[in-house]
Design an enzyme around this catalytic site. Structure first.
Site, mmCIF file in Angstrom:
data_model
loop_
_atom_site.group_PDB
_atom_site.id
_atom_site.type_symbol
_atom_site.label_atom_id
_atom_site.label_comp_id
_atom_site.label_asym_id
_atom_site.label_seq_id
_atom_site.Cartn_x
_atom_site.Cartn_y
_atom_site.Cartn_z
ATOM 1 N N ARG A 154 0.821 -1.226 0.000
ATOM 2 C CA ARG A 154 0.000 0.000 0.000
ATOM 3 C C ARG A 154 0.851 1.271 0.000
ATOM 4 O O ARG A 154 0.558 2.231 -0.708
ATOM 5 C CB ARG A 154 -0.896 0.020 1.239
ATOM 6 N N ILE A 155 1.919 1.270 0.810
ATOM 7 C CA ILE A 155 2.730 2.496 0.925
ATOM 8 C C ILE A 155 3.516 2.732 -0.359
ATOM 9 O O ILE A 155 3.545 3.843 -0.904
ATOM 10 C CB ILE A 155 3.676 2.418 2.145
ATOM 11 N N ASP A 174 9.220 -5.968 -6.382
ATOM 12 C CA ASP A 174 8.573 -6.652 -5.252
ATOM 13 C C ASP A 174 8.504 -8.127 -5.605
ATOM 14 O O ASP A 174 8.402 -8.474 -6.785
ATOM 15 C CB ASP A 174 7.150 -6.099 -5.023
ATOM 16 N N PRO A 206 9.248 -4.512 4.573
ATOM 17 C CA PRO A 206 9.422 -4.739 6.013
ATOM 18 C C PRO A 206 10.864 -5.102 6.346
ATOM 19 O O PRO A 206 11.664 -5.385 5.446
ATOM 20 C CB PRO A 206 8.496 -5.931 6.303
ATOM 21 N N ALA A 233 10.975 3.077 6.060
ATOM 22 C CA ALA A 233 10.407 1.754 6.369
ATOM 23 C C ALA A 233 10.966 1.222 7.691
ATOM 24 O O ALA A 233 10.338 1.404 8.751
ATOM 25 C CB ALA A 233 10.676 0.801 5.216
ATOM 26 N N ARG A 234 12.131 0.595 7.639
ATOM 27 C CA ARG A 234 12.742 0.065 8.855
ATOM 28 C C ARG A 234 14.241 0.347 8.841
ATOM 29 O O ARG A 234 14.916 0.146 7.824
ATOM 30 C CB ARG A 234 12.506 -1.450 8.974
ATOM 31 N N ASP A 258 14.154 8.419 7.758
ATOM 32 C CA ASP A 258 13.184 8.670 8.828
ATOM 33 C C ASP A 258 13.254 7.547 9.854
ATOM 34 O O ASP A 258 12.549 7.590 10.865
ATOM 35 C CB ASP A 258 11.766 8.776 8.242
ATOM 36 N N GLU A 263 17.556 3.275 16.495
ATOM 37 C CA GLU A 263 16.663 4.378 16.905
ATOM 38 C C GLU A 263 15.934 4.139 18.226
ATOM 39 O O GLU A 263 15.499 5.094 18.875
ATOM 40 C CB GLU A 263 15.629 4.656 15.809
ATOM 41 N N HIS A 295 11.518 9.121 12.847
ATOM 42 C CA HIS A 295 10.404 8.193 12.607
ATOM 43 C C HIS A 295 9.056 8.923 12.697
ATOM 44 O O HIS A 295 8.163 8.525 13.457
ATOM 45 C CB HIS A 295 10.453 7.032 13.613
HETATM 46 C C1 COI Z 1 4.642 1.210 12.417
HETATM 47 O O1 COI Z 1 3.421 1.392 12.312
HETATM 48 O O2 COI Z 1 5.095 0.067 12.599
HETATM 49 C C2 COI Z 1 5.557 2.336 12.338
HETATM 50 O O3 COI Z 1 6.674 2.184 11.944
HETATM 51 C C3 COI Z 1 5.105 3.652 12.872
HETATM 52 C C4 COI Z 1 5.335 3.691 14.342
HETATM 53 C C5 COI Z 1 6.447 4.606 14.718
HETATM 54 C C6 COI Z 1 4.086 4.069 15.065
#
Ligand code: COI
Length: 332
Positions: A154-155, A174, A206, A233-234, A258, A263, A295
């Site tokens: 979706r993102i 993907d 992810p 993302a991560r 971000d 973090e 984030h």
């Molecule tokens: C998530 O929804 O897993 C995110 O990465 C956002 C979170 C900082 C609330």
């Protein structure tokens, strides 16, 4: 039905209270995170809702089982900090909020990229000192670039729409192909090709688990010279030191981060009066070629409201019907 919501921030509270009133269901709001100690506050409740970045300790789930609580609903999307084995052992079902606002993340990624392409970080710093000269901050235009979108969930798809609106050429990778994008001929065969052909690589996948990075010294060597990495993302998808070195050496133009691999405990904390010991992060903060934010891509009123209310709706569905559309399959 009595629910308890852990780790609630001030900005989430009003949405939870409104939901509780509208649905006539008691929700106890707790600001503490969910830990083996605080879980005892849940005794007597039917379900636990939570959000935190810290790992959920396995002992929490033994206690939940002991208290007869068998559903945990997360207010966020990522489940990388949840020990699935402990949930399975204790027959606890898990829900997340897979789609609270894909647009929030997508729009933010593009905003970060635009800031980098027009050198706004350096320009703002100069202006703070009343230095109003243009050079050396000449910009680059998005409409002239190829954007490689890694991950077309979706993102990723929301990001693609925006990039197309700017007139960029978009390619994507993907494992699972979206039919619409397939028709547009957008997919390349593998991640390597995406890295090789893109001026901007934006990650919307992810976590692959600790130590499994997609941006590291080896993969950067394959990337186009002067290209850009965007990650909302991560953090653990990137070896940040390798990325920093590549930007410092001039191989890459810069990056928008971000998220950051270390973090947890730093982002969304006020460390202004403390010794800061993370040298890599410090260099990234100082560099005009890195747009770093803590984030916040998700952090909009629409997303926060959806996270608060969708998690509670999933909980109600789980408790009333034994399942919900947001239940996670516990095979990892
Ligand atoms: C998530 O929804 O897993 C995110 O990465 C956002 C979170 C900082 C609330």
């Amino acid at each position: 039905m009595r629910l308890i919501d852990f780790g609630v921030r001030h900005d989430e509270k009003k949405y939870i209270e409104e939901w509780s009133k509208e649905n006539n269901i008691e929700v106890k709001i707790v600001t503490d995170l969910l830990t083996p100690e605080t879980v005892q506050l849940a005794k007597g409740y039917d379900g636990i809702v939570a959000y935190q970045q810290l790992p959920y300790d396995e002992k929490i789930f033994d206690k939940m089982n002991e208290y007869g609580i068998h559903v945990l609903s997360l207010r966020n999307v990522g489940v990388d900090n949840v020990p699935f084995e402990a949930l399975k052992k204790n027959q606890i079902r898990l829900t997340n909020v897979p789609s609270y606002s894909p647009e929030a993340i997508a729009e933010y990624s593009v905003a970060g990229l635009m800031a980098l392409l027009r050198n706004l970080k350096h320009m703002f710093r100069k202006i703070d000192n009343h230095d109003f000269r243009w050079a050396p901050d000449i910009g680059r235009e998005l409409n002239q670039l190829t954007v490689g979108v890694a991950g077309t969930g979706r993102i990723g798809r929301a990001a693609i729409k925006i990039y197309q609106g700017f007139g960029a050429k978009v390619i994507a990778y993907d494992k699972f192909h979206n039919q619409e994008l397939e028709k547009q001929g957008m997919y390349v065969n593998d991640l390597d090709t995406l890295l090789k052909e893109s001026d901007v690589v934006t990650l919307h996948i992810p976590s692959l688990g600790k130590g499994h990075t997609v941006i590291n010294r080896e993969s950067i060597a394959e990337m186009k010279d002067n290209s850009i990495v965007v990650n909302s993302a991560r953090g653990d998808l990137i070896n940040t030191k390798d990325l920093y070195d590549a930007v410092a050496s001039g191989k890459l133009y810069g990056a928008v981060l971000d998220v950051y691999e270390n973090e947890v405990g730093v982002f969304n904390s006020d460390l202004s009066d403390q010794e800061f010991s993370d040298e890599v992060l410090e260099k990234v903060i100082k560099s005009p070629r890195f747009i770093l934010t803590p984030h916040i891509a998700f952090y909009t009123t629409k997303a926060v409201k959806n996270m608060a209310t969708i998690s509670l709706n999933s909980m109600v569905s789980e408790l009333e019907t034994g399942t919900s559309e947001n239940e996670i399959k516990l095979e990892k």
